[in-house]
Design a protein around this motif. Sequence first.
Motif, mmCIF file in Angstrom:
data_model
loop_
_atom_site.group_PDB
_atom_site.id
_atom_site.type_symbol
_atom_site.label_atom_id
_atom_site.label_comp_id
_atom_site.label_asym_id
_atom_site.label_seq_id
_atom_site.Cartn_x
_atom_site.Cartn_y
_atom_site.Cartn_z
ATOM 1 N N PRO A 30 0.778 -0.993 -0.127
ATOM 2 C CA PRO A 30 0.072 0.328 -0.207
ATOM 3 C C PRO A 30 0.476 1.374 0.158
ATOM 4 O O PRO A 30 2.123 1.509 0.617
ATOM 5 N N PHE A 31 0.178 2.234 -0.534
ATOM 6 C CA PHE A 31 1.000 3.412 -0.344
ATOM 7 C C PHE A 31 0.814 4.118 0.479
ATOM 8 O O PHE A 31 -0.348 4.995 0.927
ATOM 9 N N VAL A 32 2.226 5.004 1.041
ATOM 10 C CA VAL A 32 1.666 5.397 2.408
ATOM 11 C C VAL A 32 2.513 6.207 2.442
ATOM 12 O O VAL A 32 2.154 7.532 3.445
ATOM 13 N N LYS A 33 3.864 6.622 1.660
ATOM 14 C CA LYS A 33 4.533 8.202 1.585
ATOM 15 C C LYS A 33 4.474 8.433 0.112
ATOM 16 O O LYS A 33 6.058 6.660 -0.606
ATOM 17 N N GLY A 34 4.919 9.112 0.031
ATOM 18 C CA GLY A 34 5.981 9.274 -1.723
ATOM 19 C C GLY A 34 5.281 10.405 -2.399
ATOM 20 O O GLY A 34 3.835 10.740 -2.195
ATOM 21 N N VAL A 35 6.374 10.602 -3.457
ATOM 22 C CA VAL A 35 5.772 10.877 -5.122
ATOM 23 C C VAL A 35 4.685 10.457 -5.689
ATOM 24 O O VAL A 35 5.429 8.725 -5.409
ATOM 25 N N PHE A 36 3.692 11.498 -6.010
ATOM 26 C CA PHE A 36 2.205 10.257 -6.794
ATOM 27 C C PHE A 36 2.564 11.652 -7.690
ATOM 28 O O PHE A 36 2.084 12.901 -7.828
ATOM 29 N N THR A 37 1.284 10.939 -8.696
ATOM 30 C CA THR A 37 0.734 11.237 -9.873
ATOM 31 C C THR A 37 -0.660 11.363 -9.495
ATOM 32 O O THR A 37 -1.144 10.354 -9.149
ATOM 33 N N ALA A 38 -1.217 12.267 -9.737
ATOM 34 C CA ALA A 38 -2.760 12.503 -9.359
ATOM 35 C C ALA A 38 -3.414 12.523 -11.180
ATOM 36 O O ALA A 38 -3.289 13.895 -11.592
ATOM 37 N N LEU A 39 -4.976 11.884 -11.742
ATOM 38 C CA LEU A 39 -5.054 11.594 -13.036
ATOM 39 C C LEU A 39 -6.618 11.601 -12.264
ATOM 40 O O LEU A 39 -7.321 10.920 -11.702
ATOM 41 N N GLN A 40 -8.002 12.668 -13.086
ATOM 42 C CA GLN A 40 -9.013 12.596 -13.182
ATOM 43 C C GLN A 40 -9.640 13.397 -13.806
ATOM 44 O O GLN A 40 -9.123 14.370 -14.819
ATOM 45 N N ASN A 41 -10.603 13.282 -14.118
ATOM 46 C CA ASN A 41 -11.798 13.502 -14.839
ATOM 47 C C ASN A 41 -13.367 13.637 -14.314
ATOM 48 O O ASN A 41 -13.541 12.749 -13.275
ATOM 49 N N ALA A 64 -1.822 16.377 -11.517
ATOM 50 C CA ALA A 64 -0.871 17.309 -10.552
ATOM 51 C C ALA A 64 0.006 16.336 -10.628
ATOM 52 O O ALA A 64 0.082 14.521 -10.668
ATOM 53 N N LEU A 65 0.614 16.710 -9.643
ATOM 54 C CA LEU A 65 1.694 15.685 -9.534
ATOM 55 C C LEU A 65 1.393 15.953 -7.120
ATOM 56 O O LEU A 65 1.558 17.475 -7.383
ATOM 57 N N GLY A 66 2.025 14.668 -6.431
ATOM 58 C CA GLY A 66 1.583 15.729 -5.605
ATOM 59 C C GLY A 66 2.996 14.583 -4.149
ATOM 60 O O GLY A 66 3.626 13.838 -4.834
ATOM 61 N N TYR A 67 2.374 14.696 -3.091
ATOM 62 C CA TYR A 67 3.474 14.513 -2.384
ATOM 63 C C TYR A 67 2.692 13.559 -0.985
ATOM 64 O O TYR A 67 2.321 14.371 -0.354
ATOM 65 N N ARG A 68 2.781 12.341 -0.842
ATOM 66 C CA ARG A 68 2.339 11.903 0.300
ATOM 67 C C ARG A 68 2.518 11.820 1.088
ATOM 68 O O ARG A 68 4.480 10.864 1.802
ATOM 69 N N VAL A 69 2.563 12.916 2.260
ATOM 70 C CA VAL A 69 3.631 13.392 3.693
ATOM 71 C C VAL A 69 3.476 11.898 4.539
ATOM 72 O O VAL A 69 4.215 11.801 5.121
ATOM 73 N N SER A 70 2.160 11.282 4.542
ATOM 74 C CA SER A 70 1.195 10.472 5.389
ATOM 75 C C SER A 70 0.326 9.808 5.111
ATOM 76 O O SER A 70 0.164 10.356 4.166
ATOM 77 N N LYS A 71 -0.232 8.838 5.760
ATOM 78 C CA LYS A 71 -1.310 8.141 5.412
ATOM 79 C C LYS A 71 -2.720 9.340 5.538
ATOM 80 O O LYS A 71 -3.677 9.165 4.988
ATOM 81 N N GLU A 72 -2.534 10.240 6.665
ATOM 82 C CA GLU A 72 -3.548 10.738 7.377
ATOM 83 C C GLU A 72 -3.128 12.580 5.830
ATOM 84 O O GLU A 72 -4.370 12.954 5.991
ATOM 85 N N PHE A 73 -1.966 12.767 5.164
ATOM 86 C CA PHE A 73 -2.271 13.766 4.691
ATOM 87 C C PHE A 73 -1.201 13.986 3.469
ATOM 88 O O PHE A 73 -0.388 13.388 2.743
ATOM 89 N N ASP A 74 -2.011 14.368 2.432
ATOM 90 C CA ASP A 74 -1.239 14.911 0.993
ATOM 91 C C ASP A 74 -1.281 16.031 0.438
ATOM 92 O O ASP A 74 -2.442 16.814 0.666
ATOM 93 N N ILE A 75 0.105 16.971 -0.324
ATOM 94 C CA ILE A 75 -0.728 17.817 -0.979
ATOM 95 C C ILE A 75 -0.242 17.150 -2.575
ATOM 96 O O ILE A 75 0.772 16.651 -3.357
ATOM 97 N N GLU A 76 -0.936 18.230 -3.754
ATOM 98 C CA GLU A 76 -0.648 17.959 -5.161
ATOM 99 C C GLU A 76 -0.819 19.794 -5.393
ATOM 100 O O GLU A 76 -1.179 20.315 -4.870
ATOM 101 N N ALA A 77 0.087 19.652 -6.648
ATOM 102 C CA ALA A 77 -0.208 20.741 -7.409
ATOM 103 C C ALA A 77 -0.748 20.451 -8.915
ATOM 104 O O ALA A 77 -0.013 19.779 -9.423
ATOM 105 N N GLY A 78 -1.052 21.106 -9.850
ATOM 106 C CA GLY A 78 -1.278 20.252 -10.851
ATOM 107 C C GLY A 78 -2.192 22.092 -12.162
ATOM 108 O O GLY A 78 -2.089 22.892 -11.380
ATOM 109 N N TYR A 79 -2.452 20.391 -13.278
ATOM 110 C CA TYR A 79 -3.272 22.392 -14.322
ATOM 111 C C TYR A 79 -4.672 21.308 -14.323
ATOM 112 O O TYR A 79 -5.055 19.529 -14.716
ATOM 113 N N LEU A 80 -5.470 22.010 -14.577
ATOM 114 C CA LEU A 80 -6.988 21.681 -14.700
ATOM 115 C C LEU A 80 -7.902 22.547 -15.377
ATOM 116 O O LEU A 80 -7.458 23.895 -15.865
#
Length: 245
Positions: A168-179, A204-220
């Motif tokens: 399971p993904f608990v910490k690190g860099v991620f890509t978010a895709l949505q529509n 968007a490109l984001g960072y999962r700080v912990s299983k409780e918190f994500d931050i991301e920035a991107g283009y919509l």
Amino acid sequence: MKYWLLFFALFFSFANSAFSQKINTAWVGSFNSFTIGKKTSIHFDAQWRSDDDFRHMQTLLIRPGINYKANDRLLATAGYAYISNRRLFTGDADQVVTGYSPEHRIWEQLIYTHPLAKTSLAHRFRLEQRFISKTYTEGDKVVNDGNVYANRFRYFLRTVIPINGQKPFVKGVFTALQNEVMFNIGNNSHVNGRSFDQNRAYLALGYRVSKEFDIEAGYLNQYVKGRNDAFTNNHVTQLAFYCRF
């Protein structure tokens, strides 16, 4: 992953080539969930959106709700939303009159999440009962008097793809895709007169700080159908915070 990227490439190409008014804005949002029971939690999100070229606040949205976790894959939510939108009118002597108009919403949704390769895919089905302010001008003031009623259906899908492939993904860099695509239901004359309302595609490109918190920035890319043949293509820079407690 490749099918998602192809979809976004095709959609952005269409949206940018279509005849439409192009607007550049910024959105900041905080999306939160607070556990209060074994199957229940509180939903709360708040969003701030700028107008064209980031000069003023265009929209303030506050949306609380109550979640019920039916099982590991299905989450049901019902809530209320308050939206304040900036309006522009041409007043006496062709002067521009601006002000804010409220919209109140009751909303219900289901989120179904299932595994997808090394990540998961979330489908959100939302119904909104909208009470949109009837707005006009008196001299140099914007007046809100009563409201009109409209319904809207929204379908949203989203995936978060860990760069490190962790599961399971608990910490690190991620890509978010949505529509998300939105359709008006019922008396469409109170909105744009059409069934299709808008589409929002997001990368968007984001960072999962912990299983409780994500931050991301991107283009919509927000593609909005107006009345008659009007379309607005909104280029949005978005910053989002996700908290799960």
